[in-house]
Write a protein that holds these residues in place. Structure first.
Motif, short mmCIF file in Angstrom:
data_model
loop_
_atom_site.label_atom_id
_atom_site.label_comp_id
_atom_site.label_asym_id
_atom_site.label_seq_id
_atom_site.Cartn_x
_atom_site.Cartn_y
_atom_site.Cartn_z
N VAL A 129 48.22 -6.05 -35.84
CA VAL A 129 47.19 -6.34 -34.99
C VAL A 129 45.62 -5.72 -34.86
O VAL A 129 45.03 -5.64 -34.12
CB VAL A 129 47.95 -6.32 -33.56
N ASP A 130 45.72 -4.99 -35.98
CA ASP A 130 44.39 -4.18 -36.04
C ASP A 130 42.88 -4.85 -35.56
O ASP A 130 42.14 -4.45 -34.96
CB ASP A 130 44.23 -3.68 -37.44
N ARG A 131 42.96 -5.93 -36.37
CA ARG A 131 41.66 -6.79 -36.29
C ARG A 131 41.59 -7.26 -34.71
O ARG A 131 40.68 -7.30 -34.06
CB ARG A 131 41.68 -8.06 -37.46
N GLU A 132 42.55 -7.98 -34.15
CA GLU A 132 42.79 -8.24 -32.98
C GLU A 132 42.23 -7.45 -31.83
O GLU A 132 41.61 -7.67 -30.92
CB GLU A 132 44.17 -9.16 -32.64
N LEU A 133 43.11 -6.18 -32.02
CA LEU A 133 43.08 -5.01 -31.34
C LEU A 133 41.42 -4.61 -31.09
O LEU A 133 40.94 -4.31 -30.11
CB LEU A 133 43.81 -3.87 -31.36
N THR A 134 40.86 -4.60 -32.42
CA THR A 134 39.45 -4.27 -32.43
C THR A 134 38.64 -4.90 -31.65
O THR A 134 37.80 -4.79 -30.80
CB THR A 134 38.95 -3.97 -33.86
N SER A 135 38.79 -6.28 -31.86
CA SER A 135 38.14 -7.33 -31.17
C SER A 135 38.19 -7.25 -29.43
O SER A 135 37.47 -7.39 -28.78
CB SER A 135 38.48 -8.91 -31.62
N TYR A 136 39.55 -7.08 -29.27
CA TYR A 136 39.91 -6.96 -27.81
C TYR A 136 39.18 -5.88 -27.00
O TYR A 136 38.59 -5.87 -26.26
CB TYR A 136 41.64 -7.00 -27.62
N GLN A 137 39.36 -4.59 -27.79
CA GLN A 137 38.57 -3.32 -27.26
C GLN A 137 37.19 -3.58 -27.07
O GLN A 137 36.50 -2.97 -26.04
CB GLN A 137 39.00 -2.35 -27.98
N ARG A 138 36.58 -4.06 -28.05
CA ARG A 138 34.97 -4.62 -27.86
C ARG A 138 34.66 -5.53 -26.58
O ARG A 138 33.78 -5.22 -25.84
CB ARG A 138 34.46 -5.06 -29.37
N GLY A 139 35.52 -6.28 -26.61
CA GLY A 139 35.55 -7.26 -25.16
C GLY A 139 35.64 -6.60 -23.96
O GLY A 139 35.00 -6.79 -23.18
N ILE B 68 35.21 -3.15 -23.53
CA ILE B 68 34.06 -2.53 -23.24
C ILE B 68 33.02 -3.36 -22.49
O ILE B 68 32.21 -2.95 -21.58
CB ILE B 68 33.53 -1.74 -24.43
N LEU B 69 32.65 -4.56 -23.10
CA LEU B 69 31.62 -5.35 -22.57
C LEU B 69 31.96 -5.93 -21.24
O LEU B 69 31.09 -5.92 -20.20
CB LEU B 69 31.68 -6.67 -23.47
N LEU B 70 33.51 -6.20 -21.11
CA LEU B 70 33.78 -6.56 -19.51
C LEU B 70 33.61 -5.42 -18.51
O LEU B 70 33.05 -5.83 -17.60
CB LEU B 70 35.21 -6.82 -19.57
N LYS C 2 29.55 -5.41 -17.70
CA LYS C 2 29.36 -6.40 -16.85
C LYS C 2 29.83 -6.08 -15.45
O LYS C 2 29.14 -6.51 -14.50
CB LYS C 2 29.83 -7.80 -17.36
N GLN C 3 31.02 -5.55 -15.37
CA GLN C 3 31.68 -5.49 -13.98
C GLN C 3 31.05 -4.52 -13.27
O GLN C 3 30.69 -4.52 -12.14
CB GLN C 3 33.23 -5.13 -14.10
N LYS C 4 30.48 -3.42 -14.14
CA LYS C 4 29.80 -2.45 -13.52
C LYS C 4 28.31 -2.99 -13.16
O LYS C 4 27.95 -2.53 -11.96
CB LYS C 4 29.57 -1.26 -14.56
N GLU C 5 27.71 -3.82 -13.94
CA GLU C 5 26.41 -4.34 -13.35
C GLU C 5 26.35 -5.16 -12.14
O GLU C 5 25.67 -5.00 -11.25
CB GLU C 5 25.82 -5.30 -14.79
N VAL C 6 27.70 -6.01 -12.07
CA VAL C 6 27.72 -6.77 -10.88
C VAL C 6 28.14 -6.22 -9.70
O VAL C 6 27.65 -6.48 -8.67
CB VAL C 6 28.91 -8.03 -11.21
N SER D 136 33.51 -14.12 -16.26
CA SER D 136 34.48 -15.18 -16.59
C SER D 136 34.64 -15.47 -17.97
O SER D 136 35.79 -15.78 -18.54
CB SER D 136 34.05 -16.59 -15.73
N THR D 137 33.65 -15.80 -18.88
CA THR D 137 33.59 -16.21 -20.09
C THR D 137 34.11 -15.13 -20.97
O THR D 137 35.11 -15.13 -21.96
CB THR D 137 32.11 -16.38 -20.79
N ILE D 138 33.75 -13.85 -20.80
CA ILE D 138 34.59 -12.55 -21.38
C ILE D 138 35.77 -12.68 -21.33
O ILE D 138 36.67 -12.26 -22.14
CB ILE D 138 33.81 -11.24 -20.98
#
Length: 552
Positions: A151-161, A163-165, A168-172, A350-352
């Protein structure tokens, strides 16, 4: 892969230099001979803190150097992160000075212990019996499961998402906190702003209003004095204008007689012209003057409104009031727009989350598929290692929380005996059982991922007989994919090494030092025979040693 190790002036080691090959390398020696010193030296090499007591000769520096083949580890990005020169054959050096200060180098570049440790964990994995507790942690269990799940590829994608989440939560959250603060002042600021906007303030207006007010309130006196002044200027025959006209005529008649008189005549002419102009202006001003109580009231009210605003805001000029008005407009507008900004970011969140949920589900499905395989392989290995009744009960459930490695809770329960209660590994497994479980886990991992060099430090304690053979076989299988060191007291494991080293002490010039040497074939037979039967080696022990080294 550790290719060479050089140790100078460390504890009981005066000078030691040794090279290593790939495969399974066994290290043997009597208890107290100094095997732990090798691990201590390697620990320093990999970033552990130095201790001045580690120096054998306190007047000289201690130097530990290791050469590593790192081509297979794909560490270019790590070297870039720490601004290091990459080399497939990397040299790490650690120096402890007599002063107690420590220095570290990677490919001759000075580095911090943080950098050294970051690289060290990628190169060598040291396991002693007490360190097997790592296998009881949920994070490590997920690490093992993920190696099989691919699941390396999926985990990398998840962890990037993720970080972004979090961003955004900090911003809001910051916006919401600001909104609460601004909302408290919003009505008051809006009221102040309305007052200032309704005032329709203009730069320079105050001075004009004050002059207009002074004129209107003193209009009778102004008319009286203007009339008197005009009378004095324009009274027929006796007025200043008529008198000055006579002077002007007289001077014009005598001006040709001298330059001085001509100059005086011109000056009188200028004064007369200016006086006539003033006279006309006075007529115009007097003619334009008219009492206007209504206008006076309007100007008075306007002035009072401005003075009230100045007093309320603690300023003295209209320019300052205009600046305050502009600042209030920004505050009020910002408060009004915060709601829109918050809604926008919440939609992004919500999208993230939806995207994270999709990736987390893919991770979950792959893990769920791999989990039975992990359990089956691990139970088979443990059976071979003498734990025939060892079983695991696992569950993998999705939850709402976003964790660092997905959205799952992994339950990994263990029972060593038939009919025994299942419990968490750290609570129900003994030290010997954990050792075997850890070896089993590492054996599985070695087939699915590129592991660093592994050093097993007497992890086989409490094992003997056929189980020792099985453990040795397992280590040998692992060594096909990675370099494995085993510090052992078991002849079965020692005999399975592609090479065998012996740690021993010897006295030189009344000084005890620790040595490490690669054993020859004959020396190996002798060493293993001693491990079997003690110092007084019998023929049967030698025969047994040969059978271990050369089975079948």
């Amino acid at each position: 892969m550790l290719r060479s190790l050089s140790i100078k002036n460390f504890a009981l080691i005066e000078q030691l230099q040794v090279s290593f090959d790939a495969g399974l390398i066994t290290i043997t020696g009597e208890t107290g001979a100094g095997k732990s010193l090798l691990l201590g030296a390697l620990g320093l090499l990999l970033g552990k803190r130095a201790d001045l007591s580690s120096i054998k000769d306190s007047t000289a520096k201690c130097v530990i150097e290791g050469g590593f083949d790192i081509k297979q580890y794909e560490l270019h990005s790590l070297f870039e992160e720490y601004e290091l020169d990459y080399d497939d054959h990397t040299i790490i050096r650690r120096e402890i000075l007599p002063s107690g200060k420590s220095r570290a180098f990677i490919n001759d570049t000075p580095v911090t212990l943080q950098s050294l440790n970051a690289l060290g964990v990628q190169l060598i994995d040291i396991h002693s019996q007490h360190q097997t507790l790592q296998v009881t942690t949920n994070d490590y269990q997920f690490e093992v499961l993920d190696a099989l799940s691919e699941v390396d590829r999926e985990l990398t994608s998840y962890q990037r998402g993720l970080i972004l989440l979090k961003q955004k939560q900090k911003e809001v959250n910051l916006l919401i906190n600001n909104q609460e603060e601004y909302t408290k002042e919003f009505e008051y600021n809006s009221f102040l702003l309305k007052e200032l906007e309704e005032g329709k303030l203009k730069v320079g207006e105050l001075k004009e209003l004050e002059e207009q007010y002074e004129t209107l309130i003193n209009i009778e006196e102004i008319r009286e004095r203007l009339s008197e002044s005009l009378s004095l200027l324009s009274k027929e025959e006796a007025g200043i204008s008529d008198q000055l006209n006579i002077v002007k005529t007289n001077m014009a008649k005598i001006a040709p007689y001298s330059g001085v008189l001509d100059n005086l005549s011109e000056r009188i002419q200028s004064v007369y012209i200016e006086l006539e102009d003033v006279n006309n202006s006075l007529y115009d001003e007097l003619d334009g003057l008219e009492a206007d109580p209504e206008l006076l009231e309007q100007v008075s009210q306007r002035l009072q409104m401005i003075h009230n605003l100045q007093s309320k805001h603690g300023v003295t000029t209209i320019d300052e009031l205009i600046e305050i008005r502009d600042q209030l407009q920004i505050k009020v507008a910002k408060t009004a727009s915060l709601t829109d900004d918050i809604e926008t970011i919440q939609k992004e969140i919500s999208t993230i989350k939806k995207q994270l949920d999709q990736v987390a589900l893919k991770i979950h499905n792959k893990r769920r598929k791999a989990l039975p395989k992990l359990v089956s392989e691990l139970e088979n290995i443990l059976k071979a290692l003498g734990m025939s009744n060892a079983t695991f009960k696992t569950s993998l459930g999705l939850q709402d929380s976003y964790l660092s490695n997905g959205k799952e809770v992994l339950e990994f329960l263990f029972s060593a005996n038939k009919g025994g209660a299942f419990g968490e590994l750290r609570k129900v497994a003994s030290g010997g059982e954990l050792s075997r479980i850890m070896i089993g886990v590492k054996a599985i991992l070695s087939r699915y991922t590129q592991l660093p060099t592994i050093i097993f430090d007497e992890i086989d304690t409490g094992v003997s007989g056929e189980i020792a053979h099985k453990m040795a076989d397992l280590m040998k299988v692992m060594s096909k994919n990675l370099q494995v060191f085993s510090i052992t007291h078991l002849p079965q494991i020692a005999a399975n090494g592609q090479s065998q080293y012996k740690v021993f002490k010897e006295d030189i010039d009344n000084v005890t030092i620790t040595q490490l040497k690669l054993l020859t074939e004959k020396e190996r037979i002798r060493e293993i025979a001693e491990m079997i039967g003690g110092k007084n080696v019998s023929d049967s022990a030698l025969t047994h040693a040969k059978s271990l080294l050369y089975p079948g």
